[in-house]
Design a protein around this motif. Structure first.
Motif, PDB file in Angstrom:
ATOM      1  N   ASP A 124      -8.474  11.833   5.572  1.00 36.24           N
ATOM      2  CA  ASP A 124      -8.715  10.985   4.399  1.00 36.24           C
ATOM      3  C   ASP A 124      -7.391  10.922   3.625  1.00 36.24           C
ATOM      4  OD1 ASP A 124      -9.889   9.546   2.395  1.00 36.24           O
ATOM      5  OD2 ASP A 124     -11.010  11.236   1.530  1.00 36.24           O
ATOM      6  N   ILE A 125      -7.044   9.761   3.100  1.00 36.98           N
ATOM      7  CA  ILE A 125      -5.774   9.655   2.368  1.00 36.98           C
ATOM      8  C   ILE A 125      -6.022   9.103   0.966  1.00 36.98           C
ATOM      9  CG2 ILE A 125      -4.184   9.364   4.335  1.00 36.98           C
ATOM     10  CD1 ILE A 125      -4.492   6.300   3.938  1.00 36.98           C
ATOM     11  N   GLY A 126      -5.013   9.259   0.120  1.00 38.52           N
ATOM     12  CA  GLY A 126      -5.032   8.602  -1.179  1.00 38.52           C
ATOM     13  C   GLY A 126      -4.166   7.356  -1.071  1.00 38.52           C
ATOM     14  N   PHE A 127      -4.387   6.398  -1.937  1.00 31.53           N
ATOM     15  CA  PHE A 127      -3.551   5.180  -1.873  1.00 31.53           C
ATOM     16  C   PHE A 127      -3.531   4.463  -3.207  1.00 31.53           C
ATOM     17  CE2 PHE A 127      -7.669   4.415   0.329  1.00 31.53           C
ATOM     18  CZ  PHE A 127      -8.283   3.640  -0.653  1.00 31.53           C
ATOM     19  N   ASP A 128      -2.485   3.664  -3.323  1.00 36.09           N
ATOM     20  CA  ASP A 128      -2.328   2.766  -4.463  1.00 36.09           C
ATOM     21  C   ASP A 128      -2.072   1.408  -3.842  1.00 36.09           C
ATOM     22  OD1 ASP A 128      -1.685   1.679  -6.882  1.00 36.09           O
ATOM     23  OD2 ASP A 128      -0.730   3.563  -7.554  1.00 36.09           O
ATOM     24  N   ILE A 129      -3.065   0.538  -3.908  1.00 39.35           N
ATOM     25  CA  ILE A 129      -2.946  -0.768  -3.240  1.00 39.35           C
ATOM     26  C   ILE A 129      -2.777  -1.858  -4.286  1.00 39.35           C
ATOM     27  CG2 ILE A 129      -4.185  -2.466  -1.805  1.00 39.35           C
ATOM     28  CD1 ILE A 129      -5.690  -0.064  -0.569  1.00 39.35           C
ATOM     29  N   ARG A 130      -1.776  -2.686  -4.042  1.00 41.93           N
ATOM     30  CA  ARG A 130      -1.590  -3.870  -4.903  1.00 41.93           C
ATOM     31  C   ARG A 130      -1.721  -5.097  -4.031  1.00 41.93           C
ATOM     32  NH1 ARG A 130       1.266  -3.089  -9.983  1.00 41.93           N
ATOM     33  NH2 ARG A 130       0.598  -1.006 -10.514  1.00 41.93           N
ATOM     34  N   LEU A 184      -7.034   0.387  -6.394  1.00 43.21           N
ATOM     35  CA  LEU A 184      -6.881  -0.984  -5.891  1.00 43.21           C
ATOM     36  C   LEU A 184      -6.646  -1.880  -7.102  1.00 43.21           C
ATOM     37  CD1 LEU A 184      -7.120  -3.242  -3.735  1.00 43.21           C
ATOM     38  CD2 LEU A 184      -9.594  -3.207  -4.089  1.00 43.21           C
ATOM     39  N   ALA A 185      -5.514  -2.569  -7.099  1.00 45.11           N
ATOM     40  CA  ALA A 185      -5.218  -3.514  -8.185  1.00 45.11           C
ATOM     41  C   ALA A 185      -4.975  -4.887  -7.572  1.00 45.11           C
ATOM     42  CB  ALA A 185      -4.002  -3.048  -8.965  1.00 45.11           C
ATOM     43  N   ILE A 186      -5.402  -5.907  -8.285  1.00 48.87           N
ATOM     44  CA  ILE A 186      -5.333  -7.274  -7.752  1.00 48.87           C
ATOM     45  C   ILE A 186      -4.591  -8.164  -8.746  1.00 48.87           C
ATOM     46  CG2 ILE A 186      -6.743  -9.288  -7.069  1.00 48.87           C
ATOM     47  CD1 ILE A 186      -8.930  -7.255  -6.234  1.00 48.87           C
ATOM     48  N   LYS A 187      -3.685  -8.986  -8.192  1.00 45.86           N
ATOM     49  CA  LYS A 187      -3.051  -9.994  -9.061  1.00 45.86           C
ATOM     50  C   LYS A 187      -3.608 -11.327  -8.637  1.00 45.86           C
ATOM     51  CE  LYS A 187       1.545 -11.574 -10.208  1.00 45.86           C
ATOM     52  NZ  LYS A 187       2.940 -11.229 -10.037  1.00 45.86           N
ATOM     53  N   LYS A 188      -4.374 -11.934  -9.524  1.00 45.96           N
ATOM     54  CA  LYS A 188      -5.025 -13.189  -9.187  1.00 45.96           C
ATOM     55  C   LYS A 188      -4.038 -14.345  -9.277  1.00 45.96           C
ATOM     56  CE  LYS A 188      -9.668 -11.873 -10.479  1.00 45.96           C
ATOM     57  NZ  LYS A 188     -10.661 -11.957 -11.533  1.00 45.96           N
ATOM     58  N   TYR A 189      -4.412 -15.430  -8.694  1.00 49.68           N
ATOM     59  CA  TYR A 189      -3.623 -16.667  -8.706  1.00 49.68           C
ATOM     60  C   TYR A 189      -3.189 -16.993 -10.139  1.00 49.68           C
ATOM     61  CZ  TYR A 189      -2.740 -21.654  -7.645  1.00 49.68           C
ATOM     62  OH  TYR A 189      -2.195 -22.893  -7.477  1.00 49.68           O
ATOM     63  N   ARG A 190      -1.908 -17.173 -10.340  1.00 49.39           N
ATOM     64  CA  ARG A 190      -1.308 -17.565 -11.620  1.00 49.39           C
ATOM     65  C   ARG A 190      -1.391 -16.503 -12.718  1.00 49.39           C
ATOM     66  NH1 ARG A 190      -2.947 -23.946 -11.973  1.00 49.39           N
ATOM     67  NH2 ARG A 190      -1.340 -24.678 -10.580  1.00 49.39           N
ATOM     68  N   ASP A 191      -1.904 -15.304 -12.418  1.00 48.41           N
ATOM     69  CA  ASP A 191      -1.877 -14.236 -13.416  1.00 48.41           C
ATOM     70  C   ASP A 191      -0.487 -13.612 -13.417  1.00 48.41           C
ATOM     71  OD1 ASP A 191      -4.446 -14.593 -14.141  1.00 48.41           O
ATOM     72  OD2 ASP A 191      -5.199 -12.650 -13.442  1.00 48.41           O
ATOM     73  N   ALA A 192      -0.082 -13.082 -14.582  1.00 47.30           N
ATOM     74  CA  ALA A 192       1.257 -12.494 -14.670  1.00 47.30           C
ATOM     75  C   ALA A 192       1.255 -11.071 -14.110  1.00 47.30           C
ATOM     76  CB  ALA A 192       1.715 -12.501 -16.111  1.00 47.30           C
ATOM     77  N   ASP A 193       0.121 -10.368 -14.235  1.00 49.44           N
ATOM     78  CA  ASP A 193       0.094  -8.944 -13.890  1.00 49.44           C
ATOM     79  C   ASP A 193      -1.053  -8.558 -12.977  1.00 49.44           C
ATOM     80  OD1 ASP A 193       2.294  -7.813 -15.188  1.00 49.44           O
ATOM     81  OD2 ASP A 193       1.314  -8.244 -17.104  1.00 49.44           O
ATOM     82  N   PHE A 194      -0.899  -7.347 -12.425  1.00 47.08           N
ATOM     83  CA  PHE A 194      -1.985  -6.775 -11.625  1.00 47.08           C
ATOM     84  C   PHE A 194      -3.033  -6.181 -12.556  1.00 47.08           C
ATOM     85  CE2 PHE A 194       1.440  -6.912  -8.617  1.00 47.08           C
ATOM     86  CZ  PHE A 194       0.807  -7.178  -7.423  1.00 47.08           C
ATOM     87  N   GLU A 195      -4.296  -6.273 -12.133  1.00 47.87           N
ATOM     88  CA  GLU A 195      -5.366  -5.607 -12.886  1.00 47.87           C
ATOM     89  C   GLU A 195      -6.182  -4.770 -11.929  1.00 47.87           C
ATOM     90  OE1 GLU A 195      -7.988  -8.079 -15.193  1.00 47.87           O
ATOM     91  OE2 GLU A 195      -6.248  -8.915 -16.270  1.00 47.87           O
ATOM     92  N   MET A 215       0.841  -1.201   0.000  1.00 46.53           N
ATOM     93  CA  MET A 215       0.000   0.000   0.000  1.00 46.53           C
ATOM     94  C   MET A 215       0.876   1.251   0.000  1.00 46.53           C
ATOM     95  SD  MET A 215      -2.713   1.113   2.925  1.00 46.53           S
ATOM     96  CE  MET A 215      -4.047   2.239   2.568  1.00 46.53           C
ATOM     97  N   GLU A 216       0.775   2.014  -1.077  1.00 46.17           N
ATOM     98  CA  GLU A 216       1.496   3.296  -1.156  1.00 46.17           C
ATOM     99  C   GLU A 216       0.522   4.385  -0.742  1.00 46.17           C
ATOM    100  OE1 GLU A 216       4.250   2.656  -5.087  1.00 46.17           O
ATOM    101  OE2 GLU A 216       2.808   4.317  -5.067  1.00 46.17           O
ATOM    102  N   ILE A 217       0.965   5.232   0.166  1.00 42.88           N
ATOM    103  CA  ILE A 217       0.078   6.306   0.619  1.00 42.88           C
ATOM    104  C   ILE A 217       0.336   7.558  -0.224  1.00 42.88           C
ATOM    105  CG2 ILE A 217      -0.659   7.656   2.651  1.00 42.88           C
ATOM    106  CD1 ILE A 217      -0.826   4.698   3.207  1.00 42.88           C
ATOM    107  N   HIS A 218      -0.717   8.195  -0.694  1.00 42.57           N
ATOM    108  CA  HIS A 218      -0.597   9.433  -1.493  1.00 42.57           C
ATOM    109  C   HIS A 218      -1.250  10.595  -0.752  1.00 42.57           C
ATOM    110  CE1 HIS A 218       0.764   7.723  -5.439  1.00 42.57           C
ATOM    111  NE2 HIS A 218       0.470   6.637  -4.747  1.00 42.57           N
ATOM    112  N   ASP A 219      -0.757  11.807  -1.019  1.00 46.20           N
ATOM    113  CA  ASP A 219      -1.318  12.980  -0.331  1.00 46.20           C
ATOM    114  C   ASP A 219      -2.715  13.320  -0.835  1.00 46.20           C
ATOM    115  OD1 ASP A 219       0.847  13.253   1.244  1.00 46.20           O
ATOM    116  OD2 ASP A 219       1.909  14.591  -0.168  1.00 46.20           O
TER     117      ASP A 219
END
Ligand code: DP6
Length: 331
Positions: free
Chosen positions: A94-100, A57-68, A46-50
């Motif tokens: 309140d914060i901004g975020f980039d969650i993988r 929110l991005a998710i990498k599923k089981y056996r997938d090569a990349d986040f979506e 989780m990257e916190i942004h101002d």
């Protein structure tokens, strides 16, 4: 920019949570009991942004090569959780975020993926807002996202106390992972997503004519299971696990609308497990909300269990899990 990394296990319930009397606070109708599982986990970065508008929110599923990017449904469930968390702990900022978020196991297939995700997010948000929550408070925080997530916070074998309000409904560790060498071998028979979410199932559980008798039976079964766990009486423990899974699925299949999580392969494997026991290899099944069978055994039987189930045509894959620690920050 602050970055928080968390790893959190899924758990398998021996005594299951099904139905609640407060869907917002996720207050269950009984105590439940589970084991954290070593090879089914979620890793969150989780990257916190101002800028509070930056919410990804991005998710990498089981056996997938990349986040979506998460779909609208998953994102909205998470944002609702983020709001409940702030409200419950009185966080004004309140914060901004980039969650993988990355999963080591198939999603929404009856291996509580919401448990590892929301427990992980509870710890990540605790650090994002510098709240210094205790383990008990973290288990409450995780519960606001998903009932089963409350049990992924503490280590090993975990008891979720039903409680009568939000403060008294929390999870605690009954024993460390090395207390008993139980194994959960997940037999994957289907990678498909389950037919109904547990979320929807909890809401209509009480429409089953079997629900009230299940709650009554649970009082006895829960006590018996705890005693079997304390004595490490595996035969009794395993027998109770199977009774509990059948009770759960009987309710699911008789609630309105009915939910059928099992498929033909699940039932074939249940029968095969009974046959295996006749060869003195002790193992028992349990199921969460899905078609994939969890085989509970002791370490001394693991090789035989693996050999037997690897050879069954219904089985796509076996995931061998040992008892695991709970949610942790990682470097
Ligand atoms: C059958 O806690 O996953 O696995 O987050 O609302 O989807 P939602 O519910 P969740 O329900 C778990 C149901 C269960 C039993 C259990 O894990 O106790």
């Amino acid at each position: 920019m602050k970055t928080i990394k968390v790893k959190s296990p899924a758990n398998i319930a021996f005594i299951k949570y099904w139905g609640n009397h407060d869907p917002h606070l996720v207050l269950p109708n009984s105590d439940t009991f589970s084991m954290n599982i070593s090879h089914c986990f979620t890793t969150i970065n989780m990257e916190i942004h101002d800028d509070p508008k930056h919410k990804i929110l991005a998710i990498k599923k089981y056996r997938d090569a990349d986040f979506e990017r998460a779909n609208a449904e998953s994102l909205s469930r998470f944002l609702k959780y983020y709001e409940s968390f702030r409200q419950y702990f009185g966080v004004k900022k309140d914060i901004g975020f980039d969650i993988r978020s990355e999963n080591s196991f198939p999603l929404k297939a009856g291996i509580a993926s919401s448990s590892s995700f929301f427990s992980g997010m509870a710890l990540a948000l605790n650090h994002a807002f510098n709240l210094g929550l205790s383990e008990r408070e973290l288990s409450i925080a995780a519960r606001l996202g998903s009932g089963s997530a409350t049990r992924s916070i503490p280590d090993g074998y975990v008891w979720w106390h039903q409680g009568n309000d939000s403060k008294s409904s929390f999870a605690e560790s009954l024993a460390a992972p090395d207390y008993w060498d139980l194994i959960d071998v997940v037999a994957i028979v289907s990678y498909g997503e389950k037919s109904a979410t547990s979320h929807a199932g909890h809401a209509t559980a009480s429409t089953s004519p079997l629900y009230q008798s299940r709650l009554k039976e649970l009082k006895v079964r829960t006590k018996e299971m705890r005693a079997a766990f304390e004595k490490k009486d595996f035969t009794k423990f395993g027998t109770l696990c199977e009774e509990e899974a059948i009770s759960l699925h009987a309710v699911m299949m008789t609630q309105r609308p009915a939910i059928y999580y099992w498929n033909g392969a699940s039932i074939e494997l249940m029968k095969k497990l009974q046959q295996l026991r006749q060869q003195n290899i002790e193992a028992y099944y349990t199921f969460d909300a899905g078609a994939n069978m969890h085989i509970i055994t002791e370490k001394k039987h693991l090789k035989a269990v693996q050999k037997y189930f690897e050879a069954q045509p219904e089985v796509e894959e076996l995931i061998v899990n040992y008892p695991a620690i709970g949610t942790r920050l990682i470097k």
